[in-house]
Design a protein around this motif. Structure first.
Motif, PDB file in Angstrom:
ATOM      1  N   LEU C 133      40.030 -62.037  -6.040  1.00 55.73           N
ATOM      2  CA  LEU C 133      40.039 -60.593  -6.314  1.00 55.73           C
ATOM      3  C   LEU C 133      41.474 -60.102  -6.463  1.00 55.73           C
ATOM      4  CD1 LEU C 133      37.978 -57.777  -4.705  1.00 55.73           C
ATOM      5  CD2 LEU C 133      40.463 -57.641  -4.639  1.00 55.73           C
ATOM      6  N   ASP C 141      43.601 -56.794 -14.362  1.00 59.78           N
ATOM      7  CA  ASP C 141      42.213 -56.649 -14.822  1.00 59.78           C
ATOM      8  C   ASP C 141      41.660 -55.245 -14.589  1.00 59.78           C
ATOM      9  OD1 ASP C 141      42.624 -59.301 -15.240  1.00 59.78           O
ATOM     10  OD2 ASP C 141      40.861 -60.008 -14.158  1.00 59.78           O
ATOM     11  N   LEU C 142      42.229 -54.548 -13.619  1.00 55.73           N
ATOM     12  CA  LEU C 142      41.759 -53.182 -13.330  1.00 55.73           C
ATOM     13  C   LEU C 142      42.693 -52.121 -13.895  1.00 55.73           C
ATOM     14  CD1 LEU C 142      40.576 -53.269  -9.614  1.00 55.73           C
ATOM     15  CD2 LEU C 142      39.220 -53.503 -11.695  1.00 55.73           C
ATOM     16  N   GLU C 242      36.491 -53.826  -2.084  1.00 49.93           N
ATOM     17  CA  GLU C 242      36.166 -53.205  -3.369  1.00 49.93           C
ATOM     18  C   GLU C 242      37.413 -52.470  -3.838  1.00 49.93           C
ATOM     19  OE1 GLU C 242      32.244 -51.276  -3.305  1.00 49.93           O
ATOM     20  OE2 GLU C 242      33.156 -49.585  -4.348  1.00 49.93           O
ATOM     21  N   HIS C 244      38.975 -50.158  -7.064  1.00 47.87           N
ATOM     22  CA  HIS C 244      38.706 -49.408  -8.288  1.00 47.87           C
ATOM     23  C   HIS C 244      40.003 -49.138  -9.022  1.00 47.87           C
ATOM     24  CE1 HIS C 244      34.508 -48.312  -7.305  1.00 47.87           C
ATOM     25  NE2 HIS C 244      34.924 -48.499  -6.072  1.00 47.87           N
ATOM     26  N   GLY C 245      39.900 -49.172 -10.336  1.00 47.57           N
ATOM     27  CA  GLY C 245      41.076 -48.867 -11.138  1.00 47.57           C
ATOM     28  C   GLY C 245      40.667 -48.338 -12.494  1.00 47.57           C
ATOM     29  N   LYS C 247      40.411 -49.667 -15.264  1.00 44.72           N
ATOM     30  CA  LYS C 247      39.551 -50.504 -16.101  1.00 44.72           C
ATOM     31  C   LYS C 247      38.292 -50.979 -15.397  1.00 44.72           C
ATOM     32  CE  LYS C 247      43.449 -52.400 -18.767  1.00 44.72           C
ATOM     33  NZ  LYS C 247      44.158 -53.669 -18.987  1.00 44.72           N
ATOM     34  N   GLY C 248      37.984 -50.432 -14.235  1.00 44.55           N
ATOM     35  CA  GLY C 248      36.726 -50.814 -13.599  1.00 44.55           C
ATOM     36  C   GLY C 248      36.854 -51.085 -12.123  1.00 44.55           C
ATOM     37  N   MET C 249      35.975 -51.930 -11.649  1.00 47.23           N
ATOM     38  CA  MET C 249      35.874 -52.199 -10.215  1.00 47.23           C
ATOM     39  C   MET C 249      35.821 -53.696  -9.988  1.00 47.23           C
ATOM     40  SD  MET C 249      32.740 -51.138  -7.605  1.00 47.23           S
ATOM     41  CE  MET C 249      31.422 -51.568  -8.760  1.00 47.23           C
ATOM     42  N   LEU C 250      36.507 -54.149  -8.940  1.00 41.77           N
ATOM     43  CA  LEU C 250      36.360 -55.524  -8.475  1.00 41.77           C
ATOM     44  C   LEU C 250      35.766 -55.488  -7.074  1.00 41.77           C
ATOM     45  CD1 LEU C 250      39.765 -56.931  -9.683  1.00 41.77           C
ATOM     46  CD2 LEU C 250      37.567 -58.026 -10.178  1.00 41.77           C
ATOM     47  N   GLN C 251      34.772 -56.311  -6.853  1.00 45.61           N
ATOM     48  CA  GLN C 251      34.171 -56.417  -5.523  1.00 45.61           C
ATOM     49  C   GLN C 251      34.191 -57.871  -5.074  1.00 45.61           C
ATOM     50  OE1 GLN C 251      30.351 -54.779  -6.847  1.00 45.61           O
ATOM     51  NE2 GLN C 251      30.543 -53.217  -5.260  1.00 45.61           N
ATOM     52  N   ALA C 252      34.510 -58.081  -3.809  1.00 46.52           N
ATOM     53  CA  ALA C 252      34.329 -59.408  -3.211  1.00 46.52           C
ATOM     54  C   ALA C 252      33.334 -59.229  -2.082  1.00 46.52           C
ATOM     55  CB  ALA C 252      35.645 -59.964  -2.694  1.00 46.52           C
TER      56      ALA C 252
END
Lengths: 331, 331, 331, 331
Positions: C133, C141-142, C242, C244-245, C247-252
């Protein structure tokens, strides 16, 4: 006996895995690494504090040995198994025993004479997810089992040279799924029907093999089983099992390197399954070695034996015959 | 034509669904509800501001009709279809056309004479998930399709009285999956092999039917298809599709009433799939009516026709023959 | 230097983990195990072929040592760190350096004098999912990060005796999350606000601590962070991140022992998360030892240093002050 | 009373939804559509067989009316609510009552005088997933609730012109989450702390508002609540709730258009959440109208009233004050 003193046959990819797992086990020690390629044998032996040789006879002459790991190429299994059996060693044998049923029967005869403990290493039986699923089935969580569905797809096809000597998809690849089926079904299959095609690579078809195949099986009491195989899955190693019964369904899904999910403008993206068997079955390889070492040292029964190796091959050959005859084969 | 003026045949469960969807459509109007049970017809007609009758002739004599919905019991479909066809009505026909291929052919002959627009309502083609999956297949997201895998399990078996008149699992239940297979495969199946058992309820076996079945099919170029059916799934209606191809896998999974998950001491529990077809295919029923109304009024092609109904039945009969002969059937 | 020659301080639970990982590393060797409990030290030392002692001085007098692992109780860290530093050893130190900022600063002063390589072992930074992440965040990526949300719940509260000497939830437990926040945020937090309660066990409240807490933080440019902690989660160790940015969201998400799912009449049940930190962070513990050994031997930079240990403690103390004052604390 | 006879105020986006749901209800009928834009009112009225007018007075003079739906712009709510109340109509009012607490109190005074049934339409309370989660909380599935965590992110920010008249993120957007918090917490919050930034669009900051915000709240007995909001989530409308308690965790996740998953070389891709509130809360809008119509006709209590509208606004204003003062606000 406090510790297994091991001869490892085979210093290739699978030999390195079994060797490392044995060496890391607190109750096992590698004494010999045997491989026709002396360099490979020496490299591996050095890493584990063992001796290297190209000669099985030299290694087997060591009276300190108590067990053998056969992880050499398939066509040497029967010979090494016979020699190890004659030397009185407990045997851990990478599947399959052999690709010829006739030679498997020779091996079984030898083993039944020597009565040495023999373990055929069907790694998937030791995968934590598959083992938990099977435990739940045996525990009656599904009640009467009605249908078993097995998916197995490799990330990419092996080199065509390997395909030609592999014994074919059914003996080389589906044999694992056929063993899973036997392990999960309440009784042995009595009917096998196979369909197959060369859709991934025409060269596989030209070599007389298929790369995409499905098999349907039925047991005496009518329990059904579907298997689906492919030599290619661009999303990674696809290894899933689904069992249906009177009380519901159990599924064991794929495993992923991480739990990371990216939600973006193009969709919600999660990891592909673990790439291939080395990654997916890493824990299974450890667990099967743990089982072997512990069972031998503590004189407990081994969970699989030569007969399991034989029966999986019988099913693979039935599937091949079904494909050839375009008809179901009765066992 | 601004609005479809509809005769609805059948005021039972499926008639009520199609009737309500038609009545709710801004471009359609129910004129007649026809059912041998006058009470049922009247209740439904009243709800939609239509007229009720037990007589198809009376309803069909109304020159204001422009289309018919045939949602009566299967054994009346051919007769009502013929009468509606002669009356020049566009026809929405609940599947199947009939359980007898001979009678289906009679119906097709009539339809080819009258040339009225004919729509056979395979609801799953309008399920948003299945439709999106198929759209992706047609879009080339998988490249060449290699294997299609279809799962279909009912929550619980129908009454044994229904089983006896149903035409059997293959014609009554698997016909949907066979249509899905045709819809997803790049070409028609040429070989069908079926296995089946009565594992859920012995009475089903005594009635000459099976309640658990698997089918394997193959197309001319070697694309494979597996179908798995059961008359019972205690966890709810299990409706899944999986398609494999050169570029990966597409799966359409089950739908649930809510997204709620409870993580507790006993595990992480999520919803069972939607209970049965009324819940799972609610949107599909609306979408197929929308498709029918719009296609007829705007003179666009209907996405399924009588031939689709016929071919699914041909596959079901092939599966039955395969089960009976215990051999693959070639088409 | 070909191999790290290690002194291990601490033969308790975490000492056993670090000791085993070091011993299993091909480029590391345990020379000494030091613990006030000689029996524990001896047992562990024997397993790894090391020497045991209760005396740090005895172990540190060995000129063959090249590195130290400090995995003893927190209140001994500064003393052992100082002694190891004076002995010129590279130091792997289990978090925290100390629960007192004053003593941490003493340790930092000593380290800055001796200039020995120092690694503070924040295990979560080496969890494969969290590391992936973070890699994606750093990879852009975000886009611009806007909010970081961290969940951390223990399966059950520690004994009240431990709670009393633990330094409190913020220093003992949330310090991990505060380090995660620092690791994921684009800049240091400048404001901390905490709320907390003793909802799990009133005895924790009586001991002056909280067992349920939330923290909100803000960086200079306005990036936000939420942390949620509990000393109890009956479904297992809950460790999620989690981000947020633009360009979206990353969750682990959490990890589970198996991928098995049981769909039954009562719902669809999957595994609880891995039970606690030993299970969840098994790979992280291996990876952080691998990082330490490799970095020291290959003279590469260590990914965390004493300042990281200090800053996480500063944030924990800010949270405590915020809770006490019932007001946000500015850093 | 057999059927509600309705005046609909507002023919815009939300008016069209409530109007269509009311018109489709078997026990409700639209009599009037009132909108300053006569064209819009007429179009909607025609669709539902109602009369159109720009004059609230004209519509309210009709003695056949029994209820009103207030779905006009927020600044007209109090006036129309007062007039409808004076006309003795049961009132369905889109949230909020007003953005000014003073004017809300005026409205409450009027309602308490007229005693007409009043329903404030917090749509999320009728979302099937959130309603099921709350049902489980009320059913005691979690035991004592300890922490409530609410996520709410819009797919993209509204036009800056709207932002300027919206009352700000807390009153316009987070008010929904504050109502969810009140609905899920065992008691009213007594402390509110907010942090916020303009990270999505600097113009929002220039307009004096924030686009990214977090709030922490605490109840008297120490139950905690975290809310996270953003005006942008490129992956779609992010609407999630998580509640922790003594017996575990309940989560209600996002919903997706389909269940389709594509496993390909680049990862495993599933659908983004449903795009925005019209899609996500379609069923909630239907269910709240069903609740209103049924409760009024069957003389059952309405599940929310004016006081709920007021309290959510009080919390929103507390959050705004907290942000302004950079300190927690006590209620």
């Amino acid at each position: 006996m406090n510790s297994l003193e091991l001869v490892l046959f085979g210093a290739g990819r699978i030999g390195q895995i079994h060797g490392a797992n044995a060496a890391a086990h607190p109750r096992a020690k590698l004494r010999w690494v045997v491989d026709p390629n002396l360099e490979a044998a020496t490299a591996l032996a050095k890493k584990f504090g063992a001796k290297a040789t190209t000669s099985p006879e030299e290694a087997l002459a060591d009276k300190g040995n108590t067990a053998a790991i056969i992880a050499s190429s398939t066509n040497t299994h029967v010979e090494l198994l016979t020699a190890s059996s004659k030397a009185g060693l407990a045997i851990f044998c990478e599947k399959p025993i052999d690709n010829s049923l006739e030679r498997v029967d020779l091996a079984l005869a030898e083993l039944s004479k020597s009565k040495v403990p023999f373990f055929i290493a069907f790694n998937r039986r030791f995968d934590p997810s598959f083992a938990a699923l099977r435990g739940a089935v045996k525990n009656g969580d599904l009640g009467q089992v009605e249908t078993v569905i097995i998916t197995s797809r490799d990330p990419s096809p092996p080199p065509i040279a390997y395909v030609k000597v592999s014994g074919g998809l059914f003996r080389d690849m589906m044999i694992h799924d056929l063993d899973m089926a036997r392990w999960l079904l309440p009784e042995e299959p009595v009917q096998v029907f196979a369909q197959g095609s060369a859709l991934v690579d025409p060269a596989i078809g030209q070599a007389g093999d298929v790369d995409t195949a499905v098999v349907s099986m039925k047991t005496k009491s009518g329990v059904l089983c579907q298997i689906s195989n492919s030599r290619r899955a661009v999303y990674g190693y696809d290894q899933r099992i689904e069992v249906h019964g009177a009380k519901g369904m159990l599924q064991a899904g794929n495993l992923t390197p991480t739990s990371v999910v990216h939600a973006g403008a193009a969709g919600v993206v999660s990891d592909k399954p673990l790439h291939f068997f080395l990654e997916r079955y890493q824990k299974a390889y450890q667990a099967e070695m743990e089982h072997f070492v512990t069972a031998i040292l503590d004189k407990k029964p081994l969970s699989t034996g030569a007969e399991d190796g034989r029966r999986a091959l019988v099913l693979a050959e039935a599937a091949m015959k079904s494909l050839e005859k375009n008809a179901p084969v009765t066992l």
